[in-house]
Each structure stands twice: as structure tokens, then as C-alpha cells.
Design an enzyme around this catalytic site. Structure first.
Site, mmCIF file in Angstrom:
data_model
loop_
_atom_site.group_PDB
_atom_site.id
_atom_site.type_symbol
_atom_site.label_atom_id
_atom_site.label_comp_id
_atom_site.label_asym_id
_atom_site.label_seq_id
_atom_site.Cartn_x
_atom_site.Cartn_y
_atom_site.Cartn_z
ATOM 1 N N GLY A 1 0.823 -1.217 0.000
ATOM 2 C CA GLY A 1 0.000 0.000 0.000
ATOM 3 C C GLY A 1 0.852 1.260 0.000
ATOM 4 O O GLY A 1 1.794 1.383 0.773
ATOM 5 N N ARG B 1 1.137 -5.040 -5.215
ATOM 6 C CA ARG B 1 1.183 -6.189 -4.303
ATOM 7 C C ARG B 1 1.481 -7.390 -5.200
ATOM 8 O O ARG B 1 0.678 -7.718 -6.058
ATOM 9 C CB ARG B 1 -0.164 -6.382 -3.608
ATOM 10 C CG ARG B 1 -0.577 -5.194 -2.735
ATOM 11 C CD ARG B 1 -1.749 -5.566 -1.864
ATOM 12 N NE ARG B 1 -2.373 -4.393 -1.270
ATOM 13 C CZ ARG B 1 -1.906 -3.730 -0.209
ATOM 14 N NH1 ARG B 1 -0.803 -4.140 0.377
ATOM 15 N NH2 ARG B 1 -2.552 -2.684 0.268
ATOM 16 N N GLY C 1 5.869 -2.652 4.024
ATOM 17 C CA GLY C 1 5.496 -3.234 5.310
ATOM 18 C C GLY C 1 6.233 -4.542 5.567
ATOM 19 O O GLY C 1 7.119 -4.934 4.789
ATOM 20 N N ASP C 2 5.859 -5.210 6.659
ATOM 21 C CA ASP C 2 6.524 -6.452 7.078
ATOM 22 C C ASP C 2 6.586 -7.495 5.959
ATOM 23 O O ASP C 2 7.593 -8.171 5.784
ATOM 24 C CB ASP C 2 5.782 -7.050 8.280
ATOM 25 C CG ASP C 2 6.408 -6.596 9.597
ATOM 26 O OD1 ASP C 2 7.581 -6.183 9.580
ATOM 27 O OD2 ASP C 2 5.716 -6.660 10.632
ATOM 28 N N GLY C 3 5.473 -7.629 5.218
ATOM 29 C CA GLY C 3 5.403 -8.626 4.144
ATOM 30 C C GLY C 3 6.460 -8.356 3.094
ATOM 31 O O GLY C 3 7.166 -9.275 2.639
ATOM 32 N N THR D 1 3.680 2.286 5.945
ATOM 33 C CA THR D 1 2.317 1.777 5.837
ATOM 34 C C THR D 1 1.437 2.496 6.842
ATOM 35 O O THR D 1 1.838 2.662 8.003
ATOM 36 C CB THR D 1 2.229 0.263 6.108
ATOM 37 O OG1 THR D 1 0.858 -0.074 6.383
ATOM 38 C CG2 THR D 1 3.059 -0.207 7.283
ATOM 39 N N ASP E 1 -0.879 1.399 8.342
ATOM 40 C CA ASP E 1 -1.373 0.466 9.366
ATOM 41 C C ASP E 1 -0.547 0.534 10.666
ATOM 42 O O ASP E 1 -1.005 0.097 11.715
ATOM 43 C CB ASP E 1 -1.343 -0.975 8.832
ATOM 44 C CG ASP E 1 -2.226 -1.144 7.616
ATOM 45 O OD1 ASP E 1 -3.142 -0.312 7.441
ATOM 46 O OD2 ASP E 1 -2.016 -2.090 6.843
ATOM 47 N N ASP F 1 1.888 -1.303 11.596
ATOM 48 C CA ASP F 1 1.939 -2.670 12.125
ATOM 49 C C ASP F 1 3.304 -3.334 11.932
ATOM 50 O O ASP F 1 3.410 -4.553 11.883
ATOM 51 C CB ASP F 1 0.839 -3.523 11.466
ATOM 52 C CG ASP F 1 0.989 -3.598 9.956
ATOM 53 O OD1 ASP F 1 1.830 -2.866 9.394
ATOM 54 O OD2 ASP F 1 0.270 -4.385 9.322
ATOM 55 N N GLY G 1 -6.360 -0.142 8.682
ATOM 56 C CA GLY G 1 -5.384 -0.630 9.650
ATOM 57 C C GLY G 1 -5.143 -2.127 9.545
ATOM 58 O O GLY G 1 -4.337 -2.694 10.273
ATOM 59 N N ARG G 2 -5.902 -2.783 8.662
ATOM 60 C CA ARG G 2 -5.793 -4.245 8.540
ATOM 61 C C ARG G 2 -5.981 -4.883 9.913
ATOM 62 O O ARG G 2 -6.921 -4.536 10.606
ATOM 63 C CB ARG G 2 -4.426 -4.611 7.958
ATOM 64 C CG ARG G 2 -4.499 -5.504 6.759
ATOM 65 C CD ARG G 2 -3.106 -5.775 6.269
ATOM 66 N NE ARG G 2 -2.845 -5.088 5.041
ATOM 67 C CZ ARG G 2 -3.230 -5.518 3.851
ATOM 68 N NH1 ARG G 2 -3.837 -6.662 3.726
ATOM 69 N NH2 ARG G 2 -2.964 -4.829 2.766
ATOM 70 N N ARG H 1 -25.703 6.537 11.323
ATOM 71 C CA ARG H 1 -25.174 6.442 9.954
ATOM 72 C C ARG H 1 -23.766 5.857 10.036
ATOM 73 O O ARG H 1 -23.087 5.995 11.052
ATOM 74 C CB ARG H 1 -25.091 7.818 9.302
ATOM 75 C CG ARG H 1 -26.438 8.491 9.109
ATOM 76 C CD ARG H 1 -27.213 7.850 7.964
ATOM 77 N NE ARG H 1 -28.443 8.576 7.681
ATOM 78 C CZ ARG H 1 -29.630 8.298 8.235
ATOM 79 N NH1 ARG H 1 -29.749 7.334 9.135
ATOM 80 N NH2 ARG H 1 -30.696 9.001 7.891
ATOM 81 N N VAL I 1 -9.310 7.058 1.105
ATOM 82 C CA VAL I 1 -9.048 8.486 1.291
ATOM 83 C C VAL I 1 -7.966 8.669 2.370
ATOM 84 O O VAL I 1 -7.189 9.632 2.339
ATOM 85 C CB VAL I 1 -10.377 9.212 1.645
ATOM 86 C CG1 VAL I 1 -10.838 8.912 3.051
ATOM 87 C CG2 VAL I 1 -10.262 10.710 1.451
ATOM 88 N N ARG J 1 -5.297 7.014 2.662
ATOM 89 C CA ARG J 1 -3.952 6.776 2.138
ATOM 90 C C ARG J 1 -3.412 7.964 1.350
ATOM 91 O O ARG J 1 -2.210 8.058 1.090
ATOM 92 C CB ARG J 1 -3.975 5.537 1.237
ATOM 93 C CG ARG J 1 -4.130 4.245 1.975
ATOM 94 C CD ARG J 1 -3.081 3.218 1.586
ATOM 95 N NE ARG J 1 -3.064 2.866 0.203
ATOM 96 C CZ ARG J 1 -3.506 1.703 -0.277
ATOM 97 N NH1 ARG J 1 -4.020 0.805 0.530
ATOM 98 N NH2 ARG J 1 -3.412 1.435 -1.550
HETATM 99 O O1 F6P Z 1 -1.959 -1.815 4.227
HETATM 100 C C1 F6P Z 1 -2.512 -0.594 3.941
HETATM 101 C C2 F6P Z 1 -3.972 -0.727 3.635
HETATM 102 O O2 F6P Z 1 -4.440 0.564 3.283
HETATM 103 C C3 F6P Z 1 -4.822 -1.351 4.732
HETATM 104 O O3 F6P Z 1 -5.120 -0.450 5.757
HETATM 105 C C4 F6P Z 1 -6.022 -1.794 3.929
HETATM 106 O O4 F6P Z 1 -6.680 -2.873 4.587
HETATM 107 C C5 F6P Z 1 -5.408 -2.250 2.651
HETATM 108 O O5 F6P Z 1 -4.161 -1.561 2.525
HETATM 109 C C6 F6P Z 1 -6.208 -1.966 1.410
HETATM 110 O O6 F6P Z 1 -5.563 -2.588 0.351
HETATM 111 P P1 F6P Z 1 -5.817 -2.281 -1.180
HETATM 112 O O7 F6P Z 1 -5.240 -0.922 -1.471
HETATM 113 O O8 F6P Z 1 -5.110 -3.365 -1.883
HETATM 114 O O9 F6P Z 1 -7.300 -2.271 -1.377
#
Ligand code: F6P
Length: 319
Positions: free
Chosen positions: A10, A71, A101-103, A125, A127, A129, A170-171, A244, A251, A253
Site C-alpha cells: 500500500g 502487491r 510493510g513487514d510482508g 504503511t 497500518d 503494524d 489498519g488491517r 449512519r 481516502v 492513504r
Molecule cells: O496496508 C494498507 C492498507 O491501506 C490497509 O489499511 C487496507 O486494509 C489495505 O491496505 C487496502 O488494500 P488495497 O489498497 O489493496 O485495497
């Protein structure tokens, strides 16, 4: 030495300031900087070019990444990793910096072990994390986006005496939800790492709404808790307030990097290049305010945890 930069996973605010520092500081150290476009997919496809100062001029204020990201599932396949390595060899690139990120760091570590390559991972990231690091690029900017949105939602919630459930990204990590709930003064915060009691929260909210002490409710729910629908139904049916839902989504990101993300982009990149110049491979981290460089073994053995003082600050929003 020729050195490459790749963004993986991301995108986030802060990647561009780090990219600018990559080029400027590499040249200062007499390295030859290269860009790998479109993430690890681009590395497999050989999308590698010399980096120029011209391309990084005027990018500090831009969100996302000028290099583009991806990805890559194919990177898990050794045959594609070999192809990626051969592409690097073709350009005589001996070291790689990865913003991700970690991955992505794990993928880099495998590549570096299979072939003779130096690498440095930089946490990037929203997140937040990354196990060993207190901070990842993009988090502060994303939090500012969340805060601006919740401030706006508060205006309309108050005008209509409504509840708003705001789902944040935030995953599997609740940091964004935790920090934004505290900072925006939410009444409810649900994160994957912690339990919650809608019963006791409900009793308090009903009483406050009944006495007029409260005129609206703001509930922040982390996407990883998978509880947004449950919280909406609870607010409507148990608490008895019109509700609601706003799913903030991508948004969070985008947008211009905050001051903090620009500074951290520079600091992280400087540490990454300094460490590579000493022949070290590993991950740049922020620990207790200090930028450090850890081997990937040290980095991956750190426990994943949220700051306890922040969890305490938010506990009344969970129970
Ligand atoms: O890892 C960053 C992140 O924005 C997460 O918070 C979210 O779950 C994911 O990426 C969304 O991924 P994509 O952009 O592939 O829809």
C-alpha cells in the site's frame, strides 16, 4: 555502488519525501541511485532506470508514490525472484531499499538470502503494524485525514442528534483507530486487539443521551475488528439513536505528507543508506524516539504491541 529503490504494498504519504532523500543522499555518498517502478511486479518485469535529481524535484508535497507500487503474489515464487535478481544484475545493482510493510521486508530478506544482495527496509504503511518500529511512514498523515473527517462528521451528527460509526483502515492493527478515537474525542473505539462491552458502553451512552449531557455519538471502528455492522445495529436498537456509517477507505492513504511524515521520510532514508554503506542488511525502525537499524531477525522477533498508555487512555471507549 549502485543502489535501487522500490515501493511495495500500500502506498502512503511520506514515500515521496523518502524517495527525494534517496536520490540526494545517494549522490552525496557517491552511489548511483536507481528507481524500480511499479513495486515488486516492476522488479520482476525489469522496470529499472537510473534515478535523476530532476525527477525528485518538487515532489515533497505529493502523496502516494511517484514510483508506483504493487502487491506481488508472483514474488513468492522462486522462479520470479530469480528473474527479479537477474534484472538487478543486468544493471549491476548490489543493494536495494524497500519502502513497505513487514510482508515486503520478508520478501526482500528471502531475495537477499537467495542471492548476494544488501537490503534495507523502511517502514511505510498507514497500518503502523511493523513489529519492531514505533512508527511507519504515512501514519501521521492518515491520522490527520481521519481527524479532519471526524470533525466534519461531528458537525452533522450534532445537528441531527445522530450517531456516526466511522470505520478506519489498519488491517489487523488497531493503531489508527486507537489514536484517532483518542484524538477526536470519540465515545466508542473498537480495535481487533482488545475486547469490548457494548452492554456497559450502552448503559452509559443511554444515560448521557437521556440527561441531555450528550447530543450525538461518534464510534471509531477499526476495519480489522469486523464489527462495524454490529456497532451500527447496537446503536440503533439498543442505544436507540439514529445512526449512519462512514467507511473512510482509501481516502486515508492519500493527501500531502504531514511535517512529521516528511521528516521521518528523510530520517529513515538517511539511516537506511548509512547502514547499507556499512555493509549491513536489515530494517530501519523508530524506537523510543531514536532511529535505529536492526537485523531482520531482531526486527521480526520483536513482539507486536500497541502502546499501553494509549490503550489505557481509550479503555473507557471500549468498556
Ligand atoms: O496496508 C494498507 C492498507 O491501506 C490497509 O489499511 C487496507 O486494509 C489495505 O491496505 C487496502 O488494500 P488495497 O489498497 O489493496 O485495497
Amino acid at each position: 555502488m549502485r543502489i535501487g529503490l522500490v515501493c511495495s504494498g500500500g502506498d502512503c504519504a511520506g514515500m515521496n519525501p523518502a524517495t527525494k532523500k534517496f536520490v540526494e543522499y545517494s549522490l552525496e555518498l557517491s552511489y548511483e541511485p536507481y528507481f524500480i517502478r511499479e513495486g515488486l511486479e516492476g522488479l520482476i518485469e525489469g522496470k529499472i532506470e537510473p534515478a535523476t535529481l530532476k525527477e525528485v524535484s518538487g515532489i515533497l508535497h505529493k502523496g502516494g508514490t511517484i514510483l508506483q507500487s504493487s502487491r506481488s503474489k508472483r514474488f513468492f515464487d522462486p522462479a520470479f525472484r530469480l528473474q527479479a535478481y537477474q534484472n538487478l544484475q543486468r544493471h549491476s545493482i548490489e543493494a536495494l531499499v524497500t519502502l513497505g510493510g513487514d510482508g515486503s521486508f520478508r520478501a526482500m530478506e528471502v531475495l537477499a538470502k537467495e542471492h548476494s544482495l544488501l537490503y534495507a527496509g523502511i517502514p511505510a504503511t498507514i497500518d503502523n503494524d511493523i513489529r519492531a518500529s514505533d512508527y511507519a511512514l504515512g501514519v501521521d498523515s492518515a491520522l490527520n485525514v481521519i481527524l479532519e473527517s471526524t470533525d466534519r462528521l461531528r458537525d452533522t451528527a450534532e445537528s441531527f442528534r445522530r450517531a456516526f460509526v466511522v470505520e478506519v483502515m489498519g488491517r489487523g492493527c488497531g493503531y489508527l483507530a486507537l489514536a484517532s478515537a483518542i484524538a477526536c474525542g470519540a465515545e466508542v473505539c473498537i480495535i481487533p486487539e482488545m475486547g469490548y462491552s457494548l452492554q456497559s458502553l450502552g448503559a452509559r451512552l443511554k444515560e448521557e443521551l437521556g440527561t441531555g449531557k450528550r447530543r450525538y455519538v461518534l464510534a471509531i471502528v477499526s476495519e480489522g475488528a469486523k464489527a462495524s455492522s454490529e456497532v451500527v445495529s447496537w446503536l440503533k436498537e439498543e442505544v436507540g439513536i439514529e445512526t449512519r456509517i462512514t467507511i473512510l477507505g482509501h481516502v486515508q492513504r492519500g493527501g500531502s505528507p504531514s511535517v512529521y511524515d516528511r521528516l521521518m521520510g528523510f530520517r529513515f532514508m538517511q539511516k537506511a543508506l548509512d547502514s547499507l554503506s556499512l555493509g549491513k542488511s536489515g530494517v530501519v525502525v523508530l524506537r523510543e524516539g531514536r532511529v535505529e537499524f536492526l537485523s531482520s531477525q531482531e526486527a521480526s522477533s520483536a513482539p507486536a504491541s500497541l502502546p499501553l498508555d494509549m490503550v489505557r487512555l481509550a479503555s473507557r471507549l471500549m468498556f
